[in-house]
Design an enzyme around this catalytic site. Structure first.
Site, PDB file in Angstrom:
ATOM      1  CB  CYS A   1      -5.204  -9.184 -10.021  1.00  0.00           C
ATOM      2  SG  CYS A   1      -4.167  -8.121  -9.071  1.00  0.00           S
TER       3      CYS A   1
ATOM      4  CD  GLU B   1      -4.307 -10.993  -6.047  1.00  0.00           C
ATOM      5  OE1 GLU B   1      -3.705 -10.006  -5.361  1.00  0.00           O
ATOM      6  OE2 GLU B   1      -5.603 -11.238  -5.970  1.00  0.00           O
TER       7      GLU B   1
ATOM      8  CD  GLU C   1      -2.770  -1.083   2.407  1.00  0.00           C
ATOM      9  OE1 GLU C   1      -2.739  -0.405   3.307  1.00  0.00           O
ATOM     10  OE2 GLU C   1      -3.937  -1.846   2.045  1.00  0.00           O
TER      11      GLU C   1
ATOM     12  CB  CYS D   1      -9.093  -6.768  -7.731  1.00  0.00           C
ATOM     13  SG  CYS D   1      -7.487  -6.375  -8.591  1.00  0.00           S
TER      14      CYS D   1
ATOM     15  CB  CYS E   1      -3.079  -6.892  -6.038  1.00  0.00           C
ATOM     16  SG  CYS E   1      -4.802  -5.407  -6.100  1.00  0.00           S
TER      17      CYS E   1
HETATM   18 ZN   LIG Z   1      -5.903  -7.143  -7.679  1.00  0.00          ZN
END
Ligand SMILES: [Zn+2]
Length: 135
Positions: A92, A58, A47, A89, A56
Site C-alpha cells: 500500500c 488502503e 479477504e 503495509c 487492503c
Molecule cells: Zn496494504
C-alpha cells in the site's frame, strides 16, 4: 490540532471499517483517502478463502478514487482495532507513492480502548522509494 483537521477523514475510515470483509483474520481495517480537491474516498479490507487475493483497505480506497478520476492525494486515514496504530503495509505504501506529489499524511488510528492517533508523512514510511523517476 492536526488531528482535528482530519476528523472528518478519520470518521469516514471508522465508518467504512464496519463494512470490512475479514472472516478469516477478523482484522477489520477502514481507510479514507483525502484528495487535493477535498473529496474523500473510502475502502475496507476484503479477504478471500484464497488468502493471496486479499486486498487492503488502503488500496481499495486508492483504486476507488482512481476509478472516479482522482489521482492527487493529500492524506489517508487508516483505522484498526489493535494493540498499536498500524502503518500501511509495504504494498500500500508503494501504491500510495505512485500518486505522491507533495507527500501524503498517513493518519494511523487505533480504536482499541482510548483512541490513539499518529500522523506520519509517507516519505518517512517509504524512504528512497522506487517511482517513475527510477525508470
Ligand atoms: Zn496494504
Amino acid at each position: 490540532m492536526e488531528i482535528q483537521k482530519y476528523q472528518t477523514l478519520i470518521d469516514a475510515a471508522k465508518a467504512v471499517r464496519k463494512k470490512s470483509y475479514a472472516p478469516y483474520s477478523k482484522f477489520k481495517v477502514g481507510a479514507a483517502l483525502l484528495c487535493n480537491d477535498g473529496e474523500i474516498f473510502v475502502g475496507c479490507n476484503v479477504e478471500n478463502a484464497s488468502f493471496g487475493l486479499t486486498c487492503c483497505a488502503e488500496r481499495n480506497a486508492i483504486f476507488n478514487a482512481i476509478a472516479m478520476g482522482k489521482n492527487k492525494f493529500r492524506a489517508i486515514a487508516v483505522v484498526v482495532n489493535s494493540p498499536q496504530p498500524c502503518t500501511p503495509c509495504g504494498a500500500c505504501r508503494q501504491v500510495l507513492n505512485e500518486f505522491n506529489i507533495d507527500d501524503i499524511d498517513i493518519i494511523m488510528v487505533n480504536i482499541r480502548g482510548k483512541t490513539k492517533v499518529e500522523i506520519t508523512p509517507l516519505s518517512e514510511l517509504l524512504p528512497r522509494s522506487f517511482d517513475a523517476k527510477s525508470l
